[in-house]
Write a protein that holds these residues in place. Structure first.
Motif, PDB file in Angstrom:
ATOM      1  N   ARG A   6     -10.135  11.427  -7.313  1.00  0.00           N
ATOM      2  CA  ARG A   6      -9.298  12.458  -7.932  1.00  0.00           C
ATOM      3  C   ARG A   6      -8.022  11.895  -8.544  1.00  0.00           C
ATOM      4  O   ARG A   6      -7.129  12.652  -8.910  1.00  0.00           O
ATOM      5  N   TYR A   7      -7.934  10.595  -8.671  1.00  0.00           N
ATOM      6  CA  TYR A   7      -6.707   9.976  -9.157  1.00  0.00           C
ATOM      7  C   TYR A   7      -6.901   9.460 -10.581  1.00  0.00           C
ATOM      8  O   TYR A   7      -7.939   8.930 -10.924  1.00  0.00           O
ATOM      9  N   THR A   8      -5.850   9.608 -11.403  1.00  0.00           N
ATOM     10  CA  THR A   8      -5.953   9.133 -12.777  1.00  0.00           C
ATOM     11  C   THR A   8      -5.490   7.698 -12.937  1.00  0.00           C
ATOM     12  O   THR A   8      -5.962   7.012 -13.825  1.00  0.00           O
ATOM     13  N   ILE A   9      -4.619   7.247 -12.092  1.00  0.00           N
ATOM     14  CA  ILE A   9      -4.135   5.870 -12.207  1.00  0.00           C
ATOM     15  C   ILE A   9      -4.758   5.062 -11.072  1.00  0.00           C
ATOM     16  O   ILE A   9      -4.383   5.211  -9.905  1.00  0.00           O
ATOM     17  N   THR A  10      -5.731   4.236 -11.443  1.00  0.00           N
ATOM     18  CA  THR A  10      -6.422   3.399 -10.455  1.00  0.00           C
ATOM     19  C   THR A  10      -6.596   1.998 -11.008  1.00  0.00           C
ATOM     20  O   THR A  10      -6.531   1.779 -12.221  1.00  0.00           O
ATOM     21  N   THR A  11      -6.839   1.066 -10.115  1.00  0.00           N
ATOM     22  CA  THR A  11      -7.235  -0.266 -10.545  1.00  0.00           C
ATOM     23  C   THR A  11      -8.732  -0.244 -10.814  1.00  0.00           C
ATOM     24  O   THR A  11      -9.433   0.696 -10.441  1.00  0.00           O
ATOM     25  N   ARG A  48      -7.597   0.626  -5.855  1.00  0.00           N
ATOM     26  CA  ARG A  48      -6.303   1.165  -5.438  1.00  0.00           C
ATOM     27  C   ARG A  48      -5.909   2.290  -6.384  1.00  0.00           C
ATOM     28  O   ARG A  48      -6.285   2.287  -7.544  1.00  0.00           O
ATOM     29  N   TRP A  49      -5.132   3.254  -5.870  1.00  0.00           N
ATOM     30  CA  TRP A  49      -4.631   4.345  -6.694  1.00  0.00           C
ATOM     31  C   TRP A  49      -3.137   4.526  -6.464  1.00  0.00           C
ATOM     32  O   TRP A  49      -2.591   4.101  -5.463  1.00  0.00           O
ATOM     33  N   THR A  50      -2.501   5.187  -7.450  1.00  0.00           N
ATOM     34  CA  THR A  50      -1.085   5.497  -7.346  1.00  0.00           C
ATOM     35  C   THR A  50      -0.796   6.811  -8.064  1.00  0.00           C
ATOM     36  O   THR A  50      -1.526   7.196  -8.973  1.00  0.00           O
ATOM     37  N   LEU A  51       0.244   7.462  -7.649  1.00  0.00           N
ATOM     38  CA  LEU A  51       0.738   8.650  -8.344  1.00  0.00           C
ATOM     39  C   LEU A  51       1.971   8.328  -9.179  1.00  0.00           C
ATOM     40  O   LEU A  51       2.469   9.180  -9.910  1.00  0.00           O
ATOM     41  N   ASN A  52       2.465   7.098  -9.070  1.00  0.00           N
ATOM     42  CA  ASN A  52       3.662   6.682  -9.795  1.00  0.00           C
ATOM     43  C   ASN A  52       3.304   6.290 -11.224  1.00  0.00           C
ATOM     44  O   ASN A  52       2.374   5.525 -11.444  1.00  0.00           O
ATOM     45  N   ARG A  57       5.429   0.680  -8.703  1.00  0.00           N
ATOM     46  CA  ARG A  57       4.444   1.644  -8.226  1.00  0.00           C
ATOM     47  C   ARG A  57       4.096   1.353  -6.768  1.00  0.00           C
ATOM     48  O   ARG A  57       4.064   0.211  -6.347  1.00  0.00           O
ATOM     49  N   THR A  58       3.826   2.405  -6.039  1.00  0.00           N
ATOM     50  CA  THR A  58       3.319   2.284  -4.679  1.00  0.00           C
ATOM     51  C   THR A  58       1.818   2.534  -4.735  1.00  0.00           C
ATOM     52  O   THR A  58       1.375   3.589  -5.193  1.00  0.00           O
ATOM     53  N   TRP A  59       1.028   1.549  -4.299  1.00  0.00           N
ATOM     54  CA  TRP A  59      -0.422   1.629  -4.390  1.00  0.00           C
ATOM     55  C   TRP A  59      -1.027   1.939  -3.021  1.00  0.00           C
ATOM     56  O   TRP A  59      -0.525   1.506  -2.001  1.00  0.00           O
ATOM     57  N   THR A  60      -2.133   2.682  -3.034  1.00  0.00           N
ATOM     58  CA  THR A  60      -2.890   2.991  -1.826  1.00  0.00           C
ATOM     59  C   THR A  60      -4.283   2.395  -1.965  1.00  0.00           C
ATOM     60  O   THR A  60      -4.949   2.598  -2.991  1.00  0.00           O
ATOM     61  N   ASP A  61      -4.701   1.644  -0.957  1.00  0.00           N
ATOM     62  CA  ASP A  61      -6.031   1.026  -0.979  1.00  0.00           C
ATOM     63  C   ASP A  61      -7.111   2.027  -0.596  1.00  0.00           C
ATOM     64  O   ASP A  61      -6.906   2.869   0.284  1.00  0.00           O
ATOM     65  N   VAL A  62      -8.254   1.921  -1.268  1.00  0.00           N
ATOM     66  CA  VAL A  62      -9.416   2.748  -0.953  1.00  0.00           C
ATOM     67  C   VAL A  62     -10.614   1.820  -0.753  1.00  0.00           C
ATOM     68  O   VAL A  62     -10.838   0.908  -1.552  1.00  0.00           O
TER      69      VAL A  62
END
Length: 86
Positions: A6-11, A48-52, A57-62
């Motif tokens: 559901r994230y638009t900014i991802t690696t 990884r995704w971020t909302l920034n 940016r703060t990234w979250t691993d998936v």
């Protein structure tokens, strides 16, 4: 393989195959081969995704595991095999 997030900014995602699916091939009277999965495989995805929007940016691993299934048919078109997903 696909993965819905559901994230638009991802690696870019990184896929690895842990187990290939077991397939059954069934020839048909018209020369096609029907392909079905008898035992699903397994793949892992990491990204990884971020909302920034701006740095830093703060990234979250998936990391997640998804099944691999194959369903479709193979035909001979123009003297070459052609895959038709179902």
């Amino acid at each position: 393989m696909s993965y819905n997030d559901r994230y638009t900014i991802t690696t870019d995602p990184a896929w690895t195959i842990d187990r290939y699916p077991q397939l059954h091939l069934e020839p048909t009277d018209d020369g096609a081969i029907i392909v079905t999965t008898t035992n699903p495989g397994q793949a892992n995805i990491q990204f990884r995704w971020t909302l920034n929007i701006v740095e830093p940016r703060t990234w979250t691993d998936v990391a997640d595991t998804v099944p691999i299934t194959v369903t479709g048919r193979i035909i001979a078109a123009n003297d070459a095999p052609e895959w038709q997903p179902a």
